[in-house]
Design a protein around this motif. Structure first.
Motif, PDB file in Angstrom:
ATOM      1  N   ALA A 167      -6.645 -17.627  96.469  1.00 47.54           N
ATOM      2  CA  ALA A 167      -6.572 -19.028  96.872  1.00 47.54           C
ATOM      3  C   ALA A 167      -4.895 -19.456  97.302  1.00 47.54           C
ATOM      4  O   ALA A 167      -5.050 -20.322  98.001  1.00 47.54           O
ATOM      5  CB  ALA A 167      -6.734 -19.689  95.558  1.00 47.54           C
ATOM      6  N   THR A 168      -4.008 -18.692  96.655  1.00 48.40           N
ATOM      7  CA  THR A 168      -2.647 -19.028  96.991  1.00 48.40           C
ATOM      8  C   THR A 168      -2.336 -18.984  98.636  1.00 48.40           C
ATOM      9  O   THR A 168      -2.044 -19.966  99.259  1.00 48.40           O
ATOM     10  CB  THR A 168      -1.745 -17.998  96.334  1.00 48.40           C
ATOM     11  OG1 THR A 168      -2.057 -17.984  94.760  1.00 48.40           O
ATOM     12  CG2 THR A 168      -0.296 -18.488  96.946  1.00 48.40           C
ATOM     13  N   PHE A 193       8.286 -26.911  92.215  1.00 51.99           N
ATOM     14  CA  PHE A 193       7.133 -26.590  91.438  1.00 51.99           C
ATOM     15  C   PHE A 193       7.111 -25.244  91.322  1.00 51.99           C
ATOM     16  O   PHE A 193       6.414 -24.752  90.342  1.00 51.99           O
ATOM     17  CB  PHE A 193       5.719 -27.178  91.814  1.00 51.99           C
ATOM     18  CG  PHE A 193       5.383 -28.555  91.566  1.00 51.99           C
ATOM     19  CD1 PHE A 193       5.068 -29.093  90.360  1.00 51.99           C
ATOM     20  CD2 PHE A 193       5.886 -29.693  92.237  1.00 51.99           C
ATOM     21  CE1 PHE A 193       4.893 -30.265  89.972  1.00 51.99           C
ATOM     22  CE2 PHE A 193       5.597 -31.069  91.971  1.00 51.99           C
ATOM     23  CZ  PHE A 193       5.182 -31.222  90.870  1.00 51.99           C
ATOM     24  N   VAL A 194       7.868 -24.183  92.031  1.00 47.68           N
ATOM     25  CA  VAL A 194       8.014 -22.991  91.795  1.00 47.68           C
ATOM     26  C   VAL A 194       8.541 -22.619  90.542  1.00 47.68           C
ATOM     27  O   VAL A 194       7.964 -21.892  89.680  1.00 47.68           O
ATOM     28  CB  VAL A 194       8.673 -22.146  92.847  1.00 47.68           C
ATOM     29  CG1 VAL A 194       8.924 -20.747  92.477  1.00 47.68           C
ATOM     30  CG2 VAL A 194       7.737 -22.145  94.112  1.00 47.68           C
ATOM     31  N   PRO A 195       9.622 -23.325  90.045  1.00 49.56           N
ATOM     32  CA  PRO A 195      10.185 -23.210  88.748  1.00 49.56           C
ATOM     33  C   PRO A 195       9.423 -23.675  87.616  1.00 49.56           C
ATOM     34  O   PRO A 195       9.506 -22.942  86.237  1.00 49.56           O
ATOM     35  CB  PRO A 195      11.770 -23.947  88.681  1.00 49.56           C
ATOM     36  CG  PRO A 195      11.934 -23.964  90.242  1.00 49.56           C
ATOM     37  CD  PRO A 195      10.633 -24.119  90.800  1.00 49.56           C
ATOM     38  N   VAL A 196       8.882 -24.684  87.971  1.00 49.52           N
ATOM     39  CA  VAL A 196       7.714 -25.371  86.898  1.00 49.52           C
ATOM     40  C   VAL A 196       6.921 -24.002  86.492  1.00 49.52           C
ATOM     41  O   VAL A 196       6.534 -24.067  85.405  1.00 49.52           O
ATOM     42  CB  VAL A 196       7.035 -26.679  87.187  1.00 49.52           C
ATOM     43  CG1 VAL A 196       5.962 -27.254  86.221  1.00 49.52           C
ATOM     44  CG2 VAL A 196       8.307 -27.668  87.508  1.00 49.52           C
ATOM     45  N   LEU A 221      -2.695 -20.212  85.413  1.00 48.59           N
ATOM     46  CA  LEU A 221      -3.371 -19.991  86.591  1.00 48.59           C
ATOM     47  C   LEU A 221      -4.767 -20.572  86.916  1.00 48.59           C
ATOM     48  O   LEU A 221      -5.392 -20.841  87.810  1.00 48.59           O
ATOM     49  CB  LEU A 221      -3.187 -18.582  87.316  1.00 48.59           C
ATOM     50  CG  LEU A 221      -2.020 -18.077  87.523  1.00 48.59           C
ATOM     51  CD1 LEU A 221      -1.833 -16.512  87.938  1.00 48.59           C
ATOM     52  CD2 LEU A 221      -1.316 -18.826  88.786  1.00 48.59           C
ATOM     53  N   ILE A 222      -5.586 -20.236  85.722  1.00 48.99           N
ATOM     54  CA  ILE A 222      -6.899 -20.937  85.598  1.00 48.99           C
ATOM     55  C   ILE A 222      -6.826 -22.325  85.708  1.00 48.99           C
ATOM     56  O   ILE A 222      -7.550 -23.086  86.595  1.00 48.99           O
ATOM     57  CB  ILE A 222      -7.559 -20.474  84.446  1.00 48.99           C
ATOM     58  CG1 ILE A 222      -7.886 -19.198  84.290  1.00 48.99           C
ATOM     59  CG2 ILE A 222      -8.691 -21.256  83.940  1.00 48.99           C
ATOM     60  CD1 ILE A 222      -8.524 -18.370  83.057  1.00 48.99           C
ATOM     61  N   LEU A 242       2.836 -24.298  92.316  1.00 49.41           N
ATOM     62  CA  LEU A 242       2.334 -23.860  90.939  1.00 49.41           C
ATOM     63  C   LEU A 242       1.511 -22.586  91.040  1.00 49.41           C
ATOM     64  O   LEU A 242       1.627 -21.870  89.972  1.00 49.41           O
ATOM     65  CB  LEU A 242       1.480 -24.984  90.460  1.00 49.41           C
ATOM     66  CG  LEU A 242       2.257 -26.495  90.058  1.00 49.41           C
ATOM     67  CD1 LEU A 242       1.320 -27.382  89.766  1.00 49.41           C
ATOM     68  CD2 LEU A 242       3.133 -26.081  88.667  1.00 49.41           C
ATOM     69  N   THR A 243       0.753 -22.435  92.002  1.00 51.97           N
ATOM     70  CA  THR A 243       0.012 -21.149  92.021  1.00 51.97           C
ATOM     71  C   THR A 243       0.928 -20.160  92.406  1.00 51.97           C
ATOM     72  O   THR A 243       0.548 -18.945  92.119  1.00 51.97           O
ATOM     73  CB  THR A 243      -1.077 -21.132  93.061  1.00 51.97           C
ATOM     74  OG1 THR A 243      -1.945 -20.140  92.803  1.00 51.97           O
ATOM     75  CG2 THR A 243      -0.904 -21.635  94.373  1.00 51.97           C
ATOM     76  N   PHE A 244       1.957 -20.262  93.291  1.00 52.79           N
ATOM     77  CA  PHE A 244       2.628 -19.109  93.917  1.00 52.79           C
ATOM     78  C   PHE A 244       3.595 -18.357  92.984  1.00 52.79           C
ATOM     79  O   PHE A 244       3.975 -17.332  92.952  1.00 52.79           O
ATOM     80  CB  PHE A 244       3.309 -19.537  95.217  1.00 52.79           C
ATOM     81  CG  PHE A 244       4.046 -18.528  95.913  1.00 52.79           C
ATOM     82  CD1 PHE A 244       3.207 -17.554  96.476  1.00 52.79           C
ATOM     83  CD2 PHE A 244       5.367 -18.795  96.445  1.00 52.79           C
ATOM     84  CE1 PHE A 244       3.836 -16.368  97.408  1.00 52.79           C
ATOM     85  CE2 PHE A 244       5.992 -17.779  97.158  1.00 52.79           C
ATOM     86  CZ  PHE A 244       5.274 -16.584  97.728  1.00 52.79           C
ATOM     87  N   GLY A 245       4.378 -19.416  92.262  1.00 43.11           N
ATOM     88  CA  GLY A 245       5.649 -18.968  91.321  1.00 43.11           C
ATOM     89  C   GLY A 245       5.342 -17.916  90.512  1.00 43.11           C
ATOM     90  O   GLY A 245       6.160 -17.120  90.410  1.00 43.11           O
TER      91      GLY A 245
END
Length: 454
Positions: free
Chosen positions: A264-265, A313-316, A330-331, A371-374
Motif C-alpha cells: 500500500a505504501t 508525518f514521518v517522525p510522527v 500500521l493497521i 505515516l505508513t512509510f515512517g
C-alpha cells in the motif's frame, strides 16, 4: 542492542549517533533525489525527447514503462548488494550502492535524444534506469540497517525513521530544482516547442548535479564504522555462504509478509507523485472528455507544498510505532488509506478538481504516506535474523516496488482514461486491503531483539 559508551550513551563504538543519523539520511536523500528526478522527467521531458509519438498518451505510457523498469531491477539490486551486505558488511555495501546510483544518474544527463540517435536513445535511457534500480535496491535496506542496528533500546522506530526522511527530502530537492529551472528558463509544457532551452539542455542539469551530491554522500559514509550487531554476528560465526538461498530457505514467510506490508505504501506514493502530475497538468483526459488543466509550474508548486506533509508525518509515525507498536499503528493507518482511496472521486473528479482541491488531495495523500512509510525501516529489518537481514528486508521492500510502484502510474493512467478517476482510488484501496491482511497476520516486532534470529 547496540554497543554504547558508558560515559556517553550517544556514542556507538566510538561513532556519535548524530553522525550515524546524518549518514543514513544524507545517503537516502541523495539516492531518492536521483530516483525522483527521473520520475519528474518521465512526465515532463522523456515523452517528448525519447519517445516521440503522434499520441501524447502513448508516449507518456512508454515513458512510464521505462520508469517502471527500475522497479524490476530493484529486487535484483537487493540480492546483489544484500549478498555483500550480509557477508562483507553494511558500510562497504552502502558505498557501492551510492556509487552505482550516482554514476547511472549522471550518465542520463549526458544521453543523446531520439532526434540524435533514434531508437538507441530510449534503449540507453532504459539501461541507465535499470542501473538506477540496482543501486536503489541495495541502498534502502543498508540505510535502514545502519539506523536500526545502532538504535537506542526502545527507540528503534524513531532511529529508523531518519533514513525514511530521505524520501521526502530527495523528492523536495528534485521537484524544487525542476520548478526553479522551468521558471528561470520560462518553460511552459503546454506551449513551448522542442527547441526550448529547457528541453535542449536545461533538463540535464539535475542529473549532472547529482555527481556533487554523491561526493558529499561518500564523504559522510566513509567516516562510519560497521554496525555492532553485524560485528557480533560475525564473532558468533553466523555468516552464511549464500544469503539469498538462506533467506528463501529459512525466512520465506517474512519475505511474503514484508512484501505485502509495503504494498500500500508504494502504490499510494507513486499515485500521489508520479501519476498525479500527468493527471493534474492535463496530459491525461478523463473518460468523460473533460480535461484537468493546471499549469505545470503551478502544479509542481502545489506538489512541493504537499510533500512537506509527507516529511512532517514521518517522525510522527516513528514515535507512534515505538509507543504503541508497529502492527496496530500500521493497521490504523492502512485503514485510513482505504477510506482515502474510496474518496478519490470527491477530491479529483475533473469537473470539480480546482487547484485548491488538488492541493488538499495531495496533502492528505502524502500525509498518509508519511505515516505508513515512517515505520517501515524498522518493521522490515525486524522480521529477519542478522545474517540475512540486509538481503531479506531488501527483497521484501523491492519486490513490493514491482507490485506497487512499478505498475501504479501505468495502471492509474489506463483506469482514468477508461473508467474515471474514482477507479484509481479503488485500485489504491484494493492494494491497501492486501496490506491490511498482511498486517493482521503479522506478529508485533517492537520488542524483537536484532541479535536473535527470528
Amino acid at each position: 542492542m547496540s554497543t554504547t559508551s558508558a560515559a556517553d550513551p550517544d556514542v556507538v563504538d566510538g561513532v556519535p549517533r548524530s553522525r550515524i543519523v546524518v549518514a543514513s539520511m544524507v545517503g537516502t536523500s541523495i539516492e531518492f533525489f536521483d530516483f525522483y528526478i527521473y520520475a519528474t522527467a518521465a512526465v515532463l521531458v522523456f515523452p517528448r525527447l525519447f519517445f516521440p509519438s503522434g499520441n501524447d498518451t502513448t508516449a507518456l505510457l512508454a515513458s512510464f514503462a521505462t520508469f517502471g523498469l527500475a522497479f524490476v531491477a530493484r529486487p535484483l539490486g537487493s540480492i546483489l548488494f544484500g549478498h555483500f551486505g550480509d557477508r562483507v558488511g553494511r558500510k562497504a555495501t552502502l558505498v557501492g550502492s551510492l556509487l552505482t546510483m550516482g554514476i547511472a544518474t549522471f550518465l542520463i544527463g549526458l544521453l543523446p535524444t531520439y532526434g540524435n540517435v533514434g531508437i538507441v536513445a530510449p534503449m540507453l535511457l532504459a539501461l541507465m534506469r535499470f542501473v538506477q534500480g540496482l543501486g536503489l535496491g541495495g541502498e534502502w535496506s543498508g540505510a535502514a540497517l545502519l539506523a536500526t542496528e545502532t538504535a537506542k533500546e526502545g527507540k528503534r522506530a524513531w532511529a529508523a525513521m531518519w533514513p525514511q526522511l530521505g524520501a521526502p527530502i530527495g523528492f523536495f530537492m528534485a521537484n524544487g530544482l525542476f520548478l526553479i529551472l522551468t521558471l528561470v528558463l520560462g518553460y511552459d509544457s503546454a506551449t513551448s516547442d522542442a527547441e526550448h532551452a529547457f528541453l535542449t539542455w536545461g533538463w540535464r542539469i539535475p542529473f549532472l548535479l547529482s555527481a556533487i551530491m554523491v561526493i558529499i554522500g561518500l564523504y559522510v559514509r566513509l567516516k562510519l564504522e560497521e554496525t555492532p550487531v553485524f560485528k557480533r554476528a560475525l564473532e558468533r560465526g553466523q555468516k552464511v555462504k549464500t544469503p539469498v538461498a538462506e533467506v528463501f530457505r529459512s525466512s520465506w514467510r517474512p519475505l511474503i509478509l514484508g512484501t505485502f506490508v509495503m504494498l500500500a505504501t508504494y502504490t499510494l506514493f507513486y499515485i500521489m507523485t508520479t501519476w498525479v502530475v500527468s493527471y493534474g497538468t492535463g496530459k491525461v483526459v478523463d473518460h468523460s472528455g473533460v480535461k484537468v488543466a493546471i499549469k505545470y509550474t503551478d502544479f509542481l508548486g502545489l506538489q512541493i507544498i504537499a510533500v512537506l506533509f509527507f516529511a512532517a508525518f514521518v517522525p510522527v509515525s516513528g514515535w507512534l510505532a515505538d509507543k504503541y507498536g508497529r502492527r496496530i499503528t500500521l493497521i490504523v493507518i492502512t485503514s485510513a488509506i482505504i477510506v482515502f482511496g474510496l474518496s478519490f472521486h470527491w477530491f479529483a473528479a475533473p469537473e470539480s478538481a480546482t487547484a485548491g482541491r488538488m492541493l488538499l488531495f495531495m496533502c492528505v495523500g502524502l500525509a498518509l504516506m508519511g505515516l505508513t512509510f515512517g515505520p517501515m525501516s524498522a518493521v522490515l529489518p525486524e522480521l529477519f535474523p542478522t545474517n540475512v537481514r540486509y538481503t531479506g528486508s531488501g527483497i521484501s521492500y523491492n519486490t513490493a516496488s514491482i507490485l506497487g510502484a512499478a505498475v501504479a502510474p501505468f495502471i492509474a493512467t489506463y483506469l482514468v482514461n477508461s473508467y474515471g478517476v474514482g477507479w484509481v482510488g479503488v485500485y489504491l484501496a484494493i492494494a491497501a486491503a492486501l496490506t491490511l491482511t498482511a498486517l493482521v497476520i503479522m506478529r508485533e516486532t517492537r520488542n524483537q531483539s536484532l541479535d536473535t534470529p527470528v
